[in-house]
Design a protein around this motif. Structure first.
Motif, PDB file in Angstrom:
ATOM      1  N   GLU A  61       0.821  -1.215   0.000  1.00 47.17           N
ATOM      2  CA  GLU A  61       0.000   0.000   0.000  1.00 47.17           C
ATOM      3  C   GLU A  61       0.852   1.260   0.000  1.00 47.17           C
ATOM      4  O   GLU A  61       0.579   2.209  -0.733  1.00 47.17           O
ATOM      5  N   ILE A  62       1.913   1.270   0.806  1.00 48.90           N
ATOM      6  CA  ILE A  62       2.759   2.464   0.883  1.00 48.90           C
ATOM      7  C   ILE A  62       4.120   2.236   0.228  1.00 48.90           C
ATOM      8  O   ILE A  62       5.005   3.093   0.307  1.00 48.90           O
ATOM      9  N   LEU A  63       4.291   1.085  -0.425  1.00 47.67           N
ATOM     10  CA  LEU A  63       5.534   0.739  -1.141  1.00 47.67           C
ATOM     11  C   LEU A  63       6.747   0.803  -0.217  1.00 47.67           C
ATOM     12  O   LEU A  63       7.801   1.334  -0.584  1.00 47.67           O
ATOM     13  N   HIS A  64       6.586   0.244   0.978  1.00 46.07           N
ATOM     14  CA  HIS A  64       7.638   0.305   1.989  1.00 46.07           C
ATOM     15  C   HIS A  64       8.235  -1.091   2.196  1.00 46.07           C
ATOM     16  O   HIS A  64       7.512  -2.068   2.375  1.00 46.07           O
ATOM     17  N   VAL A  65       9.572  -1.166   2.172  1.00 43.48           N
ATOM     18  CA  VAL A  65      10.267  -2.440   2.326  1.00 43.48           C
ATOM     19  C   VAL A  65      10.867  -2.544   3.726  1.00 43.48           C
ATOM     20  O   VAL A  65      11.471  -1.579   4.219  1.00 43.48           O
ATOM     21  N   TYR A  66      10.706  -3.689   4.357  1.00 44.50           N
ATOM     22  CA  TYR A  66      11.367  -3.973   5.627  1.00 44.50           C
ATOM     23  C   TYR A  66      12.485  -4.966   5.332  1.00 44.50           C
ATOM     24  O   TYR A  66      12.230  -6.057   4.805  1.00 44.50           O
ATOM     25  N   GLY A  67      13.712  -4.542   5.625  1.00 40.25           N
ATOM     26  CA  GLY A  67      14.863  -5.329   5.215  1.00 40.25           C
ATOM     27  C   GLY A  67      15.666  -5.908   6.359  1.00 40.25           C
ATOM     28  O   GLY A  67      15.374  -5.701   7.542  1.00 40.25           O
ATOM     29  N   SER A  68      16.723  -6.647   5.977  1.00 41.44           N
ATOM     30  CA  SER A  68      17.572  -7.318   6.955  1.00 41.44           C
ATOM     31  C   SER A  68      19.014  -7.351   6.455  1.00 41.44           C
ATOM     32  O   SER A  68      19.269  -7.516   5.261  1.00 41.44           O
ATOM     33  N   LEU A  69      19.945  -7.201   7.417  1.00 43.10           N
ATOM     34  CA  LEU A  69      21.370  -7.356   7.138  1.00 43.10           C
ATOM     35  C   LEU A  69      21.933  -8.555   7.913  1.00 43.10           C
ATOM     36  O   LEU A  69      23.112  -8.594   8.216  1.00 43.10           O
ATOM     37  N   ILE A  70      21.067  -9.510   8.203  1.00 43.31           N
ATOM     38  CA  ILE A  70      21.501 -10.709   8.926  1.00 43.31           C
ATOM     39  C   ILE A  70      22.358 -11.630   8.043  1.00 43.31           C
ATOM     40  O   ILE A  70      23.410 -12.104   8.487  1.00 43.31           O
ATOM     41  N   PRO A  71      21.961 -11.899   6.785  1.00 41.37           N
ATOM     42  CA  PRO A  71      22.777 -12.805   5.944  1.00 41.37           C
ATOM     43  C   PRO A  71      24.190 -12.275   5.726  1.00 41.37           C
ATOM     44  O   PRO A  71      24.408 -11.066   5.636  1.00 41.37           O
ATOM     45  N   ASP A  72      25.158 -13.188   5.630  1.00 45.99           N
ATOM     46  CA  ASP A  72      26.563 -12.805   5.459  1.00 45.99           C
ATOM     47  C   ASP A  72      26.827 -12.090   4.144  1.00 45.99           C
ATOM     48  O   ASP A  72      27.757 -11.298   4.040  1.00 45.99           O
ATOM     49  N   HIS A  73      26.038 -12.368   3.104  1.00 46.05           N
ATOM     50  CA  HIS A  73      26.272 -11.767   1.789  1.00 46.05           C
ATOM     51  C   HIS A  73      25.553 -10.431   1.628  1.00 46.05           C
ATOM     52  O   HIS A  73      25.302  -9.992   0.504  1.00 46.05           O
ATOM     53  N   THR A  74      25.235  -9.773   2.740  1.00 52.46           N
ATOM     54  CA  THR A  74      24.624  -8.446   2.697  1.00 52.46           C
ATOM     55  C   THR A  74      25.575  -7.427   3.320  1.00 52.46           C
ATOM     56  O   THR A  74      26.456  -7.778   4.107  1.00 52.46           O
ATOM     57  N   GLY A  75      25.370  -6.154   2.953  1.00 56.96           N
ATOM     58  CA  GLY A  75      26.225  -5.086   3.468  1.00 56.96           C
ATOM     59  C   GLY A  75      26.581  -4.112   2.365  1.00 56.96           C
ATOM     60  O   GLY A  75      25.832  -3.966   1.379  1.00 56.96           O
ATOM     61  N   SER A  76      27.704  -3.426   2.508  1.00 55.44           N
ATOM     62  CA  SER A  76      28.172  -2.473   1.498  1.00 55.44           C
ATOM     63  C   SER A  76      28.474  -3.207   0.195  1.00 55.44           C
ATOM     64  O   SER A  76      29.259  -4.154   0.171  1.00 55.44           O
TER      65      SER A  76
END
Length: 232
Positions: free
Chosen positions: A157-172
């Protein structure tokens, strides 16, 4: 980046009778009104469209205001992030509790502190809050950093994403891509070192024909004895 897909759909666009003499323009206006909104029919946020075919034989629907039904085939480029898919976005704000991100320039995403792996710690650096890795000092997430994160959920409805940086292949993204490149080069070097001895043995076998290991050992012994006699 994941979360993008192309969907081919057969649609019927309903046009007011007053626009029946401008069918093409009316169809384009209807499709344009779908841009950057979530479509249940397409199952995603419409980012772009391309009309494949347009039926010139429009059907007039019965009623007080008989609308004109126009059939067409359309290719839609959709933004449809599903749980556990990977998205990329630009960090616009960092606090102790959240990392705020913009995806594709229009969708807001937020990553809560509880969804950031323990490797990262929030601290002040040059007057601004950043998330820095404990295991690698160069892996830093700050305002302006492009990051790769995992999707937890998506509010259509508001095009809002809830994300996570738990997986090792996430980050910069910059650090991840550079680190993977280094790991890849190291792996290739180790593989080359492992292969080289085998290659030398194969070349030796090719030169010596079918000599056995005993023959090769005997040749080396004779060569050493001959060298010793010459030195004497």
């Amino acid at each position: 980046m994941e979360g993008l897909k192309v969907s081919k759909l057969n649609l019927t666009i309903y046009i007011h009778p007053s626009k029946s003499n401008q069918v093409s323009q009316a169809v384009l206006r209807e499709l344009s009104s779908m841009l950057f909104t979530y479509s249940e029919i397409a199952d995603g946020v419409v980012l772009a469209y391309d009309i494949n075919s347009l039926d010139t034989c429009a059907k007039i629907l019965p009623g007080v205001f008989p609308y004109v039904g126009v059939k067409l085939k359309v290719n839609f480029l959709l933004f449809s992030p599903k749980p556990n898919t990977l998205l990329e976005g630009k960090v616009v704000k960092i606090t102790q509790e959240f990392i705020h991100v913009v995806v594709l320039g229009f969708s807001a995403a937020v990553i809560a502190e509880k969804d950031i792996r323990e490797e990262f710690v929030c601290k002040m650096k040059k007057g601004q809050e950043v998330y820095a890795s404990r295991s690698n000092k160069r892996h830093v997430i700050k305002v302006g950093t492009m990051i790769r994160f995992s999707v937890k959920s998506f509010d259509e409805e508001i095009l809002h994403v809830y994300g996570s940086l738990i997986p090792d292949h996430t980050g910069s993204i910059y650090w991840l891509d550079k680190n993977l490149e280094v790991v890849s080069r190291t792996g290739r070097s180790e593989k080359k070192r492992r292969i080289e001895p085998e290659r030398i043995i194969l070349e030796q076998d090719t030169v010596d024909g079918e000599l056995s290991n005993l023959d090769i050992s005997q040749k080396r012994t004779n060569s050493k004895k001959q060298k010793h006699r010459q030195e004497s």
